[in-house]
Design a protein around this motif. Structure first.
Motif, PDB file in Angstrom:
ATOM      1  N   ALA A   1      45.767   9.186 -13.055  1.00  0.00           N
ATOM      2  CA  ALA A   1      46.373   8.369 -14.114  1.00  0.00           C
ATOM      3  C   ALA A   1      45.308   7.493 -14.774  1.00  0.00           C
ATOM      4  O   ALA A   1      44.540   6.814 -14.085  1.00  0.00           O
ATOM      5  CB  ALA A   1      47.483   7.505 -13.529  1.00  0.00           C
ATOM      6  N   GLU A   2      45.289   7.487 -16.093  1.00  0.00           N
ATOM      7  CA  GLU A   2      44.261   6.713 -16.800  1.00  0.00           C
ATOM      8  C   GLU A   2      44.383   5.220 -16.518  1.00  0.00           C
ATOM      9  O   GLU A   2      43.397   4.495 -16.540  1.00  0.00           O
ATOM     10  CB  GLU A   2      44.327   6.969 -18.307  1.00  0.00           C
ATOM     11  N   GLU A   3      45.603   4.769 -16.218  1.00  0.00           N
ATOM     12  CA  GLU A   3      45.773   3.334 -15.968  1.00  0.00           C
ATOM     13  C   GLU A   3      45.042   2.868 -14.707  1.00  0.00           C
ATOM     14  O   GLU A   3      44.870   1.658 -14.498  1.00  0.00           O
ATOM     15  CB  GLU A   3      47.255   2.962 -15.877  1.00  0.00           C
ATOM     16  N   LEU A   4      44.611   3.815 -13.868  1.00  0.00           N
ATOM     17  CA  LEU A   4      43.838   3.427 -12.688  1.00  0.00           C
ATOM     18  C   LEU A   4      42.411   3.036 -13.047  1.00  0.00           C
ATOM     19  O   LEU A   4      41.714   2.405 -12.262  1.00  0.00           O
ATOM     20  CB  LEU A   4      43.794   4.577 -11.674  1.00  0.00           C
TER      21      LEU A   4
ATOM     22  N   SER B   1      47.498   5.093  -5.701  1.00  0.00           N
ATOM     23  CA  SER B   1      46.400   4.194  -6.060  1.00  0.00           C
ATOM     24  C   SER B   1      45.069   4.926  -5.899  1.00  0.00           C
ATOM     25  O   SER B   1      45.013   6.038  -5.355  1.00  0.00           O
ATOM     26  CB  SER B   1      46.409   2.967  -5.157  1.00  0.00           C
TER      27      SER B   1
ATOM     28  N   ASP C   1      37.509  -0.939 -17.248  1.00  0.00           N
ATOM     29  CA  ASP C   1      36.511  -0.783 -18.302  1.00  0.00           C
ATOM     30  C   ASP C   1      35.099  -0.641 -17.737  1.00  0.00           C
ATOM     31  O   ASP C   1      34.167  -0.308 -18.464  1.00  0.00           O
ATOM     32  CB  ASP C   1      36.581  -1.952 -19.301  1.00  0.00           C
TER      33      ASP C   1
ATOM     34  N   TRP D   1      38.131  11.476 -15.912  1.00  0.00           N
ATOM     35  CA  TRP D   1      38.301  10.243 -15.134  1.00  0.00           C
ATOM     36  C   TRP D   1      37.687  10.462 -13.750  1.00  0.00           C
ATOM     37  O   TRP D   1      37.900  11.489 -13.116  1.00  0.00           O
ATOM     38  CB  TRP D   1      39.769   9.867 -14.953  1.00  0.00           C
TER      39      TRP D   1
ATOM     40  N   ARG E   1      36.902   8.664 -23.700  1.00  0.00           N
ATOM     41  CA  ARG E   1      36.931   7.276 -23.233  1.00  0.00           C
ATOM     42  C   ARG E   1      35.504   6.733 -23.184  1.00  0.00           C
ATOM     43  O   ARG E   1      34.605   7.367 -22.620  1.00  0.00           O
ATOM     44  CB  ARG E   1      37.564   7.213 -21.837  1.00  0.00           C
TER      45      ARG E   1
END
Length: 401
Positions: free
Chosen positions: A193-196, A12, A199, A152, A220
């Motif tokens: 991880a991009e899902e972390l 996380s 927006d 990121w 992004r």
């Protein structure tokens, strides 16, 4: 393993932060102020990493730059001033506005410019920039706890850099193509991880380390403005300038409903048990006689248990550099204002210090973070977790002093 930091699969954001902080400390890379936990961490080599700005066309072309006030970016601030650029630094925790413009004295030498780039210099050589100043920022430099080569970014978890950027968008101070740069140690460059990412999360275009200049080519989209549906009433109170920006955007016809307002319909139909939980904080029992009370919300009910007090589970925060003329009532007022009210306050004014007891390490760390950079009567307080547990029976005061 990358850069010495080992991440487990599915880590996380908070896992990543803890791993980076731990590694910087254990490897001897951490630099003042320490410990680096819950901060944008300073590291050995940060000054050299910042010199990589000089090789960027974006730096050379920029006239007005925004650089965050944290220690790793001190040399970046100096380089901006030395290059005679207009330097904007966010106010600490956005308490008194968005920016301060650093104004060195006429004929400032390099040494004076270096002073202007320090946290104390930012206070002494700055003027506030209001919403009507029409600032146009050409380059943004932010701090990071971790960052990926894709751009990121993970901050320290409080969202101030993301909010600062969103507010600059709202003010028209930055455009979609305004470059964002971060200065970190090589060990802070990780696979994230991009899902972390949400927006609201700010991405970066360049990463500067002691050994590399990394162009991320990040595609992004950056935040397009303030996401009011994620702003709470509490945040609105903590960051007064948000109120002004919200009014302006409401006048412009934008949807500025807050997170709390959007949940009103759900709250109206929720079970009564939820309301009892929400109001329980207002009816907490008072602490035993002899502890310094800072108001009806200052004591967690389980912390009043003698078994808990005797178990050593309370965590103490040290507050130093207290001005000789400061009254305990002023400190208590500041603690309330910044939502850092302890269970008990041990005032040692003659030694220019105080100790604050919190129910656990998480509450204490949150208080340290909230009080970071707080200045009272001209002194910036030194706030950190106490190195050793004090004798909790000495020097306690009552709330009426």
């Amino acid at each position: 393993m990358e850069g010495g930091v080992r991440l487990r699969a599915g880590a996380s954001k908070w896992d990543i932060r803890e791993k980076v902080w731990d590694y910087l400390e254990s490897s001897g890379l951490a630099d003042f102020p320490r410990p680096v936990h819950r901060r944008i961490p300073n590291f050995k080599g940060s000054a050299h990493a910042a010199t990589r700005l000089l090789g960027l066309q974006e730096f050379r072309a920029a006239s007005t730059v925004k650089v965050n006030p944290d220690a790793p970016q001190k040399n970046a601030r100096f380089l901006m001033l030395e290059a005679r650029k207009t330097l904007l630094v966010p106010t600490p925790r956005l308490r008194t506005g968005l920016f301060n413009r650093i104004v060195p004295p006429p004929g400032a030498t390099k040494e004076i410019l270096r002073t202007c780039a320090t946290s104390q210099g930012v206070k002494e050589y700055s003027v506030p920039v209001g919403l009507d100043a029409k600032a146009r920022v050409d380059l943004v430099v932010v701090g990071s706890v971790a960052v990926s080569e894709k751009g990121w970014r993970i901050g320290k978890g409080e969202g101030y850099a993301d909010m600062e950027y969103a507010m600059m968008v709202s003010m028209g101070a930055v455009q979609e193509d305004t470059p964002v740069i971060t200065v970190v140690h090589d060990c802070q460059v990780l696979d994230i991880a991009e899902e972390l990412l949400g927006d609201h999360d700010l991405t970066v275009d360049y990463i500067l380390t002691p050994t590399r200049t990394i162009k991320t080519n990040c595609k992004r989209p950056k935040p397009q403005g303030i996401m009011w549906h994620k702003v709470s009433y509490e945040m609105l109170e903590k960051i007064p300038i948000l109120k002004s920006l919200r009014y302006r955007e409401k006048q412009a016809g934008k949807d500025v409903a807050l997170r709390d307002e959007r949940s009103d319909v759900a709250n109206a139909t929720r079970p009564a048990a939820f309301d009892e939980m929400a109001t329980a904080e207002d009816v907490r029992p008072q602490a035993a006689t002899g502890s310094a009370q800072l108001g009806p919300r200052s004591v967690e009910s389980d912390a009043l248990s003698p078994s808990l007090e005797g178990s050593g589970r309370l965590t103490t925060v040290y507050v130093g550099n207290i001005p000789p003329s400061l009254r305990v009532s002023e400190l208590k007022c500041a603690l309330r204002k910044f939502h850092a009210t302890p269970l008990r306050l041990n005032w040692q004014g003659a030694q220019h210090r105080a100790f604050l007891d919190y129910k656990d390490k998480a509450a204490a760390a949150s208080a340290v973070s909230s009080l970071k950079g707080l200045s009272l009567r001209g002194n910036t307080l030194r706030v950190e977790l106490a190195k050793t547990q004090r004798n909790k029976g000495q020097g306690e005061i009552d709330s009426e002093k």
